[in-house]
Each structure stands twice: as structure tokens, then as C-alpha cells.
Write a protein that holds these residues in place. Structure first.
Motif, short mmCIF file in Angstrom:
data_model
loop_
_atom_site.label_atom_id
_atom_site.label_comp_id
_atom_site.label_asym_id
_atom_site.label_seq_id
_atom_site.Cartn_x
_atom_site.Cartn_y
_atom_site.Cartn_z
N ASN A 171 2.32 0.63 -1.05
CA ASN A 171 1.58 1.17 -2.19
C ASN A 171 1.89 2.63 -2.45
N TYR B 188 9.00 5.48 1.26
CA TYR B 188 7.71 4.82 1.38
C TYR B 188 6.92 5.41 2.54
N SER C 110 8.03 -0.28 -6.95
CA SER C 110 7.06 -1.37 -6.85
C SER C 110 7.71 -2.71 -6.53
N TYR C 111 8.87 -2.98 -7.10
CA TYR C 111 9.50 -4.29 -6.97
C TYR C 111 10.54 -4.38 -5.86
#
Length: 156
Positions: free
Chosen positions: A31, A55, A141-142
Motif C-alpha cells: 500500500n 515499497y 499499484s499493479y
């Protein structure tokens, strides 16, 4: 007594399943992410911008290279063991196999890391035109979904 044994068995099962999932690198949450623009770099005429995607601050970041081509704006996403591209053009924004000339990863390794079914699903993520900010957000996100379960640890 049977009910207590059944409840104990269920709790044990879920505890074991959770620990096995964590040990195998199966999905973690992605996230939070951060993009950093790479400055002071001689990129040549064919590269418009370079970002690093992280991330988690402790891992090796993923590199995103932006190029404008005949096909549209292409974002080549690369790491040590995989490479893929996202293309923004008249049909929208989506993922594609990276061109062989742009890929530094052996094709067998890249094929093992990238989930081919998910790559097909991500051919059109958005039918709308996207700018860099939107494209980078969609990539972050993907991208985790593009990696096979055994390789998600490459992002964290």
C-alpha cells in the motif's frame, strides 16, 4: 470435548497457514510506495526520465525508465530479476512484455517471475489518457500483482 478439539484444530490450521504463507513470500501489502526522480544523469536522447520505486526503504528499488516512442509513452520497469513495460497510448494504459533490446534480464528468468496470465489481464488498466503522476501510481499499484507468488519478495 469434540467441540474444543475442533476449535483447537481450526486455530492451529490458521496459525500454520499464516506462517507458511509468510515464509513462501506470498502476498504482502504494497500500500505504501515512494517514487524518487533520478537527477544529474546523462540519459541520452531516447530516455525522458528515470525514477526509482520503493515499497520498503530497506530493499533494492525498482527502476522506471520513461521513453517516448512511436507506440506511445513507455515506462520500462526493471529490477534485478524481472523487466516489464507499461504503455500509455491512444488505446489507454496497460502492461506489455518488455522489448528484448531493453531487457537486461534473461528471458527464462523474466518469464518465471512475471505472471503471464496477469500480464494479459493488465493489457488495458485504464482506457483513459494518463500523465506521469497517474502512470507511476498505476504502476506502483499493479506491479505487485504481475509477479508470481514465489517472487513477491523481490519488491520488499
Amino acid at each position: 470435548m469434540r467441540k474444543v478439539n475442533f476449535i483447537f484444530a481450526i486455530i492451529t490450521f490458521f496459525t500454520m497457514a499464516t506462517s507458511v504463507a509468510n515464509a513462501t513470500g506470498i502476498r504482502t501489502e504494497f500500500n505504501e510506495f515512494e517514487f524518487t526522480l533520478v537527477d544529474d544523469l546523462h540519459m541520452g536522447k531516447k530516455v525522458d526520465a528515470i525514477w526509482t520505486l520503493s515499497y520498503d526503504k530497506s530493499e533494492k528499488p525498482v527502476t522506471v525508465v520513461k521513453r517516448n516512442t512511436i507506440e506511445g509513452t513507455e515506462y520500462v520497469v526493471s529490477a534485478e530479476f524481472f523487466s516489464v513495460r507499461y504503455v500509455a497510448n491512444a488505446t489507454g494504459f496497460g502492461a506489455k512484455q518488455v522489448r528484448k533490446s531493453w531487457c537486461n534480464v534473461d528471458s527464462k528468468i523474466n518469464h518465471a517471475v512475471i505472471n503471464q496470465a496477469e500480464l494479459k489481464n493488465q493489457e488495458i488498466i485504464s482506457p483513459n489518457k494518463v500523465d506521469d503522476k497517474m502512470a507511476l501510481g498505476l504502476i506502483a499499484s499493479y506491479l505487485p500483482d504481475l509477479l508470481n507468488d514465489g517472487y513477491t519478495h523481490l519488491l520488499n
